[in-house]
Design a protein around this motif. Structure first.
Motif, PDB file in Angstrom:
ATOM      1  N   ARG A 163     -31.789 -43.419 -40.777  1.00 16.19           N
ATOM      2  CA  ARG A 163     -32.591 -42.434 -40.079  1.00 16.19           C
ATOM      3  C   ARG A 163     -31.990 -41.938 -38.759  1.00 16.19           C
ATOM      4  O   ARG A 163     -32.535 -41.001 -38.176  1.00 16.19           O
ATOM      5  CB  ARG A 163     -34.006 -42.996 -39.804  1.00 16.19           C
ATOM      6  N   ILE A 164     -30.923 -42.537 -38.287  1.00 15.78           N
ATOM      7  CA  ILE A 164     -30.331 -42.045 -37.048  1.00 15.78           C
ATOM      8  C   ILE A 164     -29.770 -40.639 -37.247  1.00 15.78           C
ATOM      9  O   ILE A 164     -29.972 -39.729 -36.429  1.00 15.78           O
ATOM     10  CB  ILE A 164     -29.218 -42.992 -36.557  1.00 15.78           C
ATOM     11  N   GLY A 165     -29.078 -40.411 -38.367  1.00 12.31           N
ATOM     12  CA  GLY A 165     -28.550 -39.079 -38.654  1.00 12.31           C
ATOM     13  C   GLY A 165     -29.661 -38.060 -38.823  1.00 12.31           C
ATOM     14  O   GLY A 165     -29.537 -36.902 -38.386  1.00 12.31           O
ATOM     15  N   PHE A 166     -30.766 -38.456 -39.439  1.00 11.13           N
ATOM     16  CA  PHE A 166     -31.923 -37.571 -39.604  1.00 11.13           C
ATOM     17  C   PHE A 166     -32.449 -37.119 -38.242  1.00 11.13           C
ATOM     18  O   PHE A 166     -32.753 -35.938 -38.030  1.00 11.13           O
ATOM     19  CB  PHE A 166     -32.995 -38.320 -40.398  1.00 11.13           C
ATOM     20  N   VAL A 167     -32.558 -38.047 -37.279  1.00 10.17           N
ATOM     21  CA  VAL A 167     -33.084 -37.710 -35.963  1.00 10.17           C
ATOM     22  C   VAL A 167     -32.153 -36.738 -35.250  1.00 10.17           C
ATOM     23  O   VAL A 167     -32.590 -35.722 -34.684  1.00 10.17           O
ATOM     24  CB  VAL A 167     -33.296 -38.994 -35.120  1.00 10.17           C
ATOM     25  N   VAL A 168     -30.836 -37.015 -35.272  1.00 10.01           N
ATOM     26  CA  VAL A 168     -29.878 -36.126 -34.602  1.00 10.01           C
ATOM     27  C   VAL A 168     -29.848 -34.757 -35.271  1.00 10.01           C
ATOM     28  O   VAL A 168     -29.802 -33.717 -34.599  1.00 10.01           O
ATOM     29  CB  VAL A 168     -28.478 -36.764 -34.594  1.00 10.01           C
ATOM     30  N   GLY A 169     -29.909 -34.733 -36.608  1.00  9.13           N
ATOM     31  CA  GLY A 169     -29.857 -33.467 -37.327  1.00  9.13           C
ATOM     32  C   GLY A 169     -31.051 -32.585 -37.041  1.00  9.13           C
ATOM     33  O   GLY A 169     -30.919 -31.354 -36.976  1.00  9.13           O
ATOM     34  N   GLN A 170     -32.228 -33.138 -36.848  1.00  7.08           N
ATOM     35  CA  GLN A 170     -33.420 -32.346 -36.593  1.00  7.08           C
ATOM     36  C   GLN A 170     -33.572 -31.995 -35.115  1.00  7.08           C
ATOM     37  O   GLN A 170     -33.917 -30.864 -34.765  1.00  7.08           O
ATOM     38  CB  GLN A 170     -34.673 -33.119 -37.064  1.00  7.08           C
ATOM     39  N   CYS A 171     -33.334 -32.957 -34.234  1.00  6.24           N
ATOM     40  CA  CYS A 171     -33.646 -32.778 -32.814  1.00  6.24           C
ATOM     41  C   CYS A 171     -32.464 -32.354 -31.959  1.00  6.24           C
ATOM     42  O   CYS A 171     -32.659 -31.846 -30.846  1.00  6.24           O
ATOM     43  CB  CYS A 171     -34.211 -34.084 -32.231  1.00  6.24           C
ATOM     44  N   GLY A 172     -31.261 -32.580 -32.446  1.00  2.00           N
ATOM     45  CA  GLY A 172     -30.120 -32.339 -31.588  1.00  2.00           C
ATOM     46  C   GLY A 172     -29.900 -33.525 -30.649  1.00  2.00           C
ATOM     47  O   GLY A 172     -30.781 -34.355 -30.433  1.00  2.00           O
ATOM     48  N   LEU A 173     -28.713 -33.578 -30.080  1.00  3.80           N
ATOM     49  CA  LEU A 173     -28.348 -34.748 -29.276  1.00  3.80           C
ATOM     50  C   LEU A 173     -29.179 -34.858 -28.011  1.00  3.80           C
ATOM     51  O   LEU A 173     -29.589 -35.952 -27.614  1.00  3.80           O
ATOM     52  CB  LEU A 173     -26.858 -34.670 -28.923  1.00  3.80           C
ATOM     53  N   TYR A 174     -29.469 -33.734 -27.364  1.00  2.00           N
ATOM     54  CA  TYR A 174     -30.227 -33.786 -26.103  1.00  2.00           C
ATOM     55  C   TYR A 174     -31.628 -34.358 -26.321  1.00  2.00           C
ATOM     56  O   TYR A 174     -32.067 -35.274 -25.619  1.00  2.00           O
ATOM     57  CB  TYR A 174     -30.320 -32.395 -25.485  1.00  2.00           C
ATOM     58  N   GLN A 175     -32.352 -33.781 -27.300  1.00  2.00           N
ATOM     59  CA  GLN A 175     -33.699 -34.276 -27.550  1.00  2.00           C
ATOM     60  C   GLN A 175     -33.685 -35.703 -28.101  1.00  2.00           C
ATOM     61  O   GLN A 175     -34.611 -36.485 -27.848  1.00  2.00           O
ATOM     62  CB  GLN A 175     -34.434 -33.345 -28.517  1.00  2.00           C
ATOM     63  N   THR A 176     -32.631 -36.053 -28.830  1.00  2.00           N
ATOM     64  CA  THR A 176     -32.531 -37.427 -29.335  1.00  2.00           C
ATOM     65  C   THR A 176     -32.419 -38.414 -28.186  1.00  2.00           C
ATOM     66  O   THR A 176     -33.081 -39.463 -28.180  1.00  2.00           O
ATOM     67  CB  THR A 176     -31.318 -37.565 -30.269  1.00  2.00           C
ATOM     68  N   PHE A 177     -31.575 -38.088 -27.202  1.00  2.00           N
ATOM     69  CA  PHE A 177     -31.482 -38.944 -26.019  1.00  2.00           C
ATOM     70  C   PHE A 177     -32.858 -39.064 -25.343  1.00  2.00           C
ATOM     71  O   PHE A 177     -33.259 -40.148 -24.928  1.00  2.00           O
ATOM     72  CB  PHE A 177     -30.468 -38.376 -25.035  1.00  2.00           C
ATOM     73  N   GLY A 178     -33.533 -37.921 -25.226  1.00  2.00           N
ATOM     74  CA  GLY A 178     -34.855 -37.949 -24.600  1.00  2.00           C
ATOM     75  C   GLY A 178     -35.841 -38.793 -25.387  1.00  2.00           C
ATOM     76  O   GLY A 178     -36.642 -39.549 -24.811  1.00  2.00           O
ATOM     77  N   MET A 179     -35.793 -38.675 -26.745  1.00  2.00           N
ATOM     78  CA  MET A 179     -36.696 -39.471 -27.584  1.00  2.00           C
ATOM     79  C   MET A 179     -36.459 -40.966 -27.395  1.00  2.00           C
ATOM     80  O   MET A 179     -37.406 -41.753 -27.210  1.00  2.00           O
ATOM     81  CB  MET A 179     -36.497 -39.096 -29.058  1.00  2.00           C
ATOM     82  N   PHE A 180     -35.205 -41.359 -27.472  1.00  2.00           N
ATOM     83  CA  PHE A 180     -34.900 -42.790 -27.326  1.00  2.00           C
ATOM     84  C   PHE A 180     -35.260 -43.277 -25.921  1.00  2.00           C
ATOM     85  O   PHE A 180     -35.715 -44.413 -25.743  1.00  2.00           O
ATOM     86  CB  PHE A 180     -33.428 -43.065 -27.631  1.00  2.00           C
ATOM     87  N   LEU A 181     -35.049 -42.417 -24.933  1.00  2.00           N
ATOM     88  CA  LEU A 181     -35.395 -42.816 -23.567  1.00  2.00           C
ATOM     89  C   LEU A 181     -36.902 -43.038 -23.442  1.00  2.00           C
ATOM     90  O   LEU A 181     -37.345 -44.057 -22.899  1.00  2.00           O
ATOM     91  CB  LEU A 181     -34.934 -41.733 -22.585  1.00  2.00           C
ATOM     92  N   VAL A 182     -37.699 -42.093 -23.978  1.00  2.00           N
ATOM     93  CA  VAL A 182     -39.155 -42.239 -23.920  1.00  2.00           C
ATOM     94  C   VAL A 182     -39.610 -43.468 -24.710  1.00  2.00           C
ATOM     95  O   VAL A 182     -40.439 -44.276 -24.244  1.00  2.00           O
ATOM     96  CB  VAL A 182     -39.847 -40.971 -24.443  1.00  2.00           C
ATOM     97  N   ALA A 183     -39.072 -43.623 -25.924  1.00  2.00           N
ATOM     98  CA  ALA A 183     -39.478 -44.747 -26.769  1.00  2.00           C
ATOM     99  C   ALA A 183     -39.146 -46.080 -26.106  1.00  2.00           C
ATOM    100  O   ALA A 183     -39.969 -47.014 -26.091  1.00  2.00           O
ATOM    101  CB  ALA A 183     -38.802 -44.647 -28.133  1.00  2.00           C
TER     102      ALA A 183
END
Length: 908
Positions: A64-84
Motif C-alpha cells: 500500500r505504500i505505492g498506492f498512497v504515493v500514486g494517489q496523493c503525491g509525495l508532498y501529501q504523503t509526507f503530510g499524511m505520515f506526519l499527521v498519522a
C-alpha cells in the motif's frame, strides 16, 4: 435481601476486608503472582520491539505504500505520515507515562485503563480491545488466504496460466485454508509466549531481509516495463474499452520525481471507488495502528515498565523512517501509472520476485498471531478481575508456566467463528476504529491522572503534558470519524452501553477510581471559591446535621430529612461515648463502612460524621463545630424527640408500628437525661443554628414510598400542616417573626420536592374574639403572595384555649406576694422567654394539642410547629420538655422548628 437486613450494619464486612481475605487465600493473587513471575521471560527486543514492528508493518509496507504515493503525491504523503505519526506518538507518550508509573500486569492497554479510570471504563474498553484483536486476527488470516490463493489458487474460470496454481478456490476451500492458518497460530500461542517470541523473531528476520532486498532493488534493478494486472487495464469510464496495459519502472529520474510530487486522485481499480484524501489516509493509517502489540505482552515481559516505553518508541521511530524512505524511493523511480494501477509492483521490480510474496505471507501471519495472543492476554485479565461475573471465569485457567491456555482457546474459537464470514471488508474499518477508541482511552486515562494531581502519579517517563493527552484524544476522535462516521458513532454507543452494564453490575475493586481523585481536585477548588462572606438570603438552602443514635430504628426520619434538604448539605451525625485514651484504637473507624452501607441501602444523599466524646452534649458540640468545610457547613440541627418509645429495628420489619427516631436512646437504654437533651437545643441556638425536633416518624418507615402511595389514590389528598405561631405563648401571636418565616420556608422546600409536589400546604391562623378574622387572613394571604408560597389559609378560633392560659396567669399572680424570694428569681429571667414556663398549665397544653388534632381533617402527612426557645433558667429544662411532649402528643409525624436566621425574602 432479608438475610442482608438481618446482619447488623456494624458487623458487615467491608470491601477492604474482603480484599484482604482474598490475598490470604492460597489460590489468591499471591499464588497467581508466582506463576506470572515464572512466565515473565521476554526482553524489550523480543517482547516489544519485534511484535510492534511486525504489527505496524503487516502488509501495508509491501502492498500500500505505492498506492498512497500514486494517489496523493509525495508532498501529501509526507503530510499524511506526519499527521498519522503525530497522532500515534501522542498516544505512545501516554502509554509510556502510565507504564512507568507502577508495576504492570497482564492485559496491556486494558490494565492501564482499568487501573487509571476504574472498572467501568476499563471493562468496556477492554472488551472492545479484545474484540478488535479477535477481528484483527481473523482479518489477517483471511488476508493471508487471499494472498496465497492469488498466487497459488486455481482461477474461477479454470484457466491455469502457471504451473504453481495448484490450490482449489471457493468459499469452503478458503475456510479450510484459514482454519489451518488459525490452528498454526493456536499451536504457537498455546506453547507459550517464549515460543511466540522465537517464531516472531524468525519472521522478523525474514521480513527485514525482504525489506533489505527491496531497498537494494531500487538501485540494482535496471529500468523495465511492468505488465499491469488485468483488472487495472479496464477503462475507468466503464465502456468496456481497455486502458494502458503496461507501466514503467524508470529508475532514479528527476522527471519521474517531478511527476509524483502532487496529488492525482483516481479510481481504485480493486474497488472502483473514487479516492480522496480521507479514503487514502484511512488505508494508510492501518499501517500505524499496531503500537499496542508490545503493551499487550505486559504480563510476559521481564520488566514491563522498562521495556514498553523503550521498545514502543524504538518501533515507532524505525517504522516512520522505513515508510518515508520507501515513499521517496518509489516517487523517484516509478511513474504515476505504475503506482496507481499495480499495488504489488514491488514483486515485479525485486531482484527475486518471490521475496516480496514471502514477506507479505510472513508479515500477515505474524500480525494474526500477535492479535490472537494479545486477545488472549486481554481476556485473561478481564476474567481475573471478575468484571463480568462468572461468565469469563473459565478464562482464568493457566498452565504451570503461567500461560492462560483457556483464554488462548477461547480466543482461537472466536477467531474461527469470524472466519466463517469469508470476507471481512465490511468490518475492517470498525476494527481500526476500535483500536483508535482504545488509544483515545489511554490518552484519557493519562490526562485524568495528570489533571487529578495525584501525589502517587509519578511516572519516570516525563516527556508528556496534559496538552499532548488532549491532542491525542482529539486526533484519535478525528481519525475515527474520518475513517467511517457511522462505525465511529456505533462503537462509541457500544462502549457506553458496556460502561452502563458494568456500572449496573457494580463490581468491587481495590484499584482506586480516578473519578474520585478528579472530584476531590475540583471540589477543593470550588470550596475555596465558596466564600461565606458572600452568602445571601436569596440563595439560602437547608444544610442539615441529623443526630442519630441507632440508625436501624431511625429509617423514617433519615429518609424524610433527605426530602427536606433541597440539594443542601446533609450530614448524619453519631456520637459514641468513651475516652480514646483508654482504648487501643479508634472504634469509629470500623463502623464507618457500615454507616456508608446504610446510606447506600436507603438511597439517600448524605455524608456521615462520627465522633467520640465523654457525653452526648459535648459530642453534639463537636459535630456542630467541625462538620462541613468552608461555606458548606450545617446551619440546621435535627434531633429526634425525647420520649419513651421503645426502639425497633425497622430494617428487618418495615411495617413495625413504633420506630425509635430520637437522639438520646439506644437499645441498652437512655444515654442522656432530659436536662442534657434541652441543653443541646440551647447550645445549638447559642451557636446560631436552626433547631428541628422530630417526633412520630415511626410512620415514615420507607418514607420515600409514602407520598407516591397516597397520590396514587384518586380521592386522597396529602397535606402539609403549618402552625407558624408560638402555641406556648398565646400572648404573642406573630406570624412574621424569623421563626415563623423559617417554618413557612421549610414547608415550601418540602413541597418543591418531586415526591411532595402534589401535596397541599395548609396554614392555620389562630385568632381570638374581637379581632378581625378577615383582615388577618387577607394580611397573611398578601404575605404568602409576596413570598410566592402556595398555601390554603384556615382561621382557627382559640378563645377557649387562650382563656385557660390567662386564667393560669391570674392564678400565678395571686401567689406572687406570698413568695417574694421566688419572685426575685423570676424577675432575673423576665426578659428571656419562656419566663412564663411555670405559668403554662397541663390543661392548657392538652387543650392546644386537641385543637391541633381537631383541625386535621383529613390528617396531614406531616406537621410543622413552632419551637420556642428553652428557658434561660436551666432548672426548668425538664418542665420545658414536658410541655413540648404534651403539645405534640399523638400528633403523628411532627417537626418542632425554631429558626434563628433569616431565610426568605420578597426581593428579586
Amino acid at each position: 435481601e432479608r438475610r442482608r437486613r438481618n446482619i447488623p450494619w456494624s458487623e458487615r464486612q467491608s470491601p477492604q476486608a474482603g480484599h484482604a481475605a482474598e490475598q490470604q487465600h492460597p489460590r489468591g493473587p499471591r499464588h497467581r503472582s508466582d506463576n506470572e513471575g515464572q512466565s515473565r521471560k521476554l526482553s524489550t527486543f523480543f517482547g516489544v520491539v519485534i511484535p510492534t514492528l511486525l504489527s505496524m508493518f503487516s502488509v501495508v509496507v509491501f502492498l500500500r505504500i505505492g498506492f498512497v504515493v500514486g494517489q496523493c503525491g509525495l508532498y501529501q504523503t509526507f503530510g499524511m505520515f506526519l499527521v498519522a505519526y503525530v497522532i500515534i506518538s501522542l498516544t505512545v507518550l501516554s502509554i509510556c507515562a502510565i507504564s512507568t508509573n507502577g508495576a504492570l500486569d497482564a492485559g496491556g492497554a486494558y490494565y492501564m485503563i482499568s487501573r487509571a479510570l476504574g472498572p467501568e471504563f476499563g471493562g468496556s474498553i477492554g472488551l472492545m480491545f479484545f474484540l478488535a484483536n479477535i477481528c484483527g486476527s481473523a482479518l489477517y488470516v483471511l488476508g493471508l488466504v487471499e494472498a496465497v490463493l492469488a498466487t497459488f489458487g486455481i482461477p474461477e474460470d479454470g484457466i491455469i496460466t502457471n504451473h504453481y496454481q495448484v490450490l482449489n478456490s471457493g468459499y469452503w476451500w478458503a475456510l479450510l485454508y484459514g482454519t489451518g492458518i488459525a490452528l498454526l497460530c493456536l499451536v504457537v500461542c498455546l506453547v507459550g509466549a517464549n515460543i511466540y517470541a522465537k517464531a516472531t523473531f524468525l519472521i522478523f528476520i525474514v521480513v527485514m531481509v525482504v525489506l533489505l532486498t527491496i531497498f537494494i532493488s531500487f538501485f540494482a534493478v535496471t529500468p523495465r516495463v511492468v505488465q499491469l494486472p488485468a483488472e487495472a487495464t479496464l477503462n475507468p469510464s466503464g465502456n468496456g474499452t481497455l486502458g494502458p496495459i503496461t507501466a514503467n519502472f524508470t529508475g532514479f529520474k528527476l522527471d519521474t520525481l517531478m511527476g509524483n510530487l502532487w496529488a492525482d486522485y483516481t479510481r481504485d481499480y480493486t474497488t472502483g471507488t473514487m479516492m480522496t484524501f480521507a479514503t487514502v489516509f484511512a488505508v494508510m493509517f492501518n499501517g500505524c495502528t499496531g503500537i499496542m502489540a508490545g503493551s499487550n505482552m505486559s504480563g510476559d515481559l521481564k520488566n514491563p515498565s522498562y521495556s514498553i516505553p523503550r521498545g514502543t518508541i524504538t518501533a515507532v521511530i524505525f517504522t516512520f523512517i522505513i515508510y518515508n524512505l520507501l515513499c521517496v524511493l518509489e516517487a523517484c523511480s516509478c511513474d504515476r501509472l505504475l503506482l496507481q494501477k499495480d499495488y504489488s509492483f514491488l514483486r515485479d521490480i525485486n531482484i527475486w520476485g518471490p521475496f516480496v510474496t514471502i514477506g507479505v505471507y510472513l508479515s500477515t501471519l505474524s500480525a494474526a498471531m500477535s492479535n490472537m495472543i494479545g486477545a488472549s492476554r486481554i481476556l485473561y485479565a478481564l476474567a481475573r478481575d471478575d468484571l463480568f461475573g462468572k461468565v469469563l471465569s473459565p478464562a482464568k485457567k493457566t498452565s504451570h508456566s503461567g500461560n492462560p491456555w483457556m483464554s488462548v482457546l477461547l480466543s482461537w474459537f472466536l477467531v474461527q467463528l469470524v472466519l466463517f464470514s469469508g470476507k471481512l471488508n465490511t468490518i475492517a474499518s470498525i476494527v481500526t476504529i476500535f483500536f483508535l477508541l482504545v488509544y483515545a482511552a489511554v490518552d484519557l486515562a493519562c490526562l485524568a491522572l495528570e489533571w487529578a494531581s495525584a501525589p502517587n502519579f509519578r511516572p519516570t517517563f516525563r516527556y508528556f503534558t496534559w496538552h499532548t493527552c488532549v491532542l491525542g484524544i482529539v486526533g484519535c476522535a478525528v481519525m475515527m470519524f474520518l475513517i467511517n462516521p457511522i462505525y465511529a458513532s456505533a462503537s462509541i454507543a457500544f462502549m457506553l452501553l458496556l460502561l452502563l452494564l458494568i456500572h449496573y453490575l457494580s463490581p468491587t475493586s481495590s484499584w482506586g477510581y480516578i473519578s474520585q481523585a478528579l472530584i476531590f481536585h475540583q471540589v477543593r477548588k470550588y470550596l475555596l471559591m465558596l466564600d461565606v462572606r458572600k452568602d445571601h438570603v436569596k440563595f439560602w438552602r437547608p444544610q442539615i446535621l441529623l443526630m442519630v443514635a441507632n440508625p436501624r430504628s431511625s429509617v423514617g426520619l433519615i429518609t424524610f430529612i433527605n426530602d427536606i434538604k433541597k440539594s443542601g448539605l446533609y450530614v448524619l451525625g453519631h456520637i459514641q461515648l468513651g475516652d480514646l485514651s483508654t482504648l487501643p484504637s479508634d472504634p469509629l473507624q470500623s463502623q464507618y463502612d457500615s454507616w456508608l452501607s446504610l446510606v447506600d441501602h436507603l438511597n439517600i444523599k448524605a455524608f456521615v460524621n462520627l465522633t467520640m466524646a465523654d457525653s452526648v452534649r459535648h459530642g453534639v458540640q463537636h459535630l456542630l463545630f467541625i462538620s462541613g468545610l468552608g461555606g458548606m457547613r450545617p446551619n440546621t440541627l435535627v434531633l429526634g424527640f425525647y420520649d419513651d418509645c421503645v426502639p425497633k429495628d425497622t430494617l428487618i420489619d418495615p411495617t413495625l408500628s413504633c420506630s425509635h427516631d430520637k437522639l438520646g436512646q439506644s437499645a441498652d437504654g437512655k444515654a442522656l437525661s432530659p436536662q442534657e437533651y434541652v441543653a443541646i437545643i440551647a447550645d445549638a441556638m447559642k451557636m446560631c443554628k436552626n433547631v428541628v425536633l422530630a417526633r412520630g416518624f415511626n410512620e415514615f418507615v420507607r418514607a420515600e414510598a409514602l407520598p407516591a402511595q397516597l397520590f396514587s389514590q384518586a380521592k386522597s389528598v396529602v397535606f402539609i400542616d403549618v402552625w407558624p405561631v408560638n402555641l406556648l405563648r398565646p400572648d404573642s401571636c406573630s406570624y412574621v417573626d424569623t421563626c415563623s418565616l423559617f417554618l413557612l420556608q421549610l414547608a415550601c422546600v418540602l413541597n418543591m420536592v418531586r415526591a411532595w409536589r402534589k401535596a397541599t400546604i395548609r396554614l392555620f391562623l389562630c385568632v381570638e374574639e374581637g379581632r378581625s378574622v378577615q383582615g388577618a387572613e387577607q394580611k397573611l394571604g398578601h404575605l404568602l403572595k409576596e413570598l410566592r408560597i402556595k398555601a390554603q389559609v384556615y382561621p382557627v378560633p382559640w378563645d377557649q384555649q387562650a382563656a385557660l392560659h390567662w386564667q393560669r396567669q391570674g392564678d400565678f399572680k395571686s401567689t406572687e406576694s406570698a413568695e417574694s424570694t421566688k419572685q426575685e428569681e423570676e424577675e432575673e429571667y423576665a426578659n428571656s422567654f419562656p419566663s412564663n414556663t411555670s405559668r403554662l398549665s397541663d390543661e392548657y397544653l392538652t387543650a392546644v394539642n386537641q385543637l391541633v388534632l381537631d383541625q386535621a381533617r383529613p390528617p396531614p402527612a406531616v406537621r410543622f410547629l413552632y419551637l420556642p426557645r428553652p428557658p434561660a433558667d436551666t432548672r426548668r429544662y425538664a418542665s420545658y420538655l414536658h410541655q413540648l411532649e404534651l403539645l405534640t402528643r399523638d400528633l403523628g409525624p411532627t417537626l418542632l422548628i425554631h429558626g434563628v436566621t433569616p431565610v426568605i425574602t420578597t426581593d428579586l
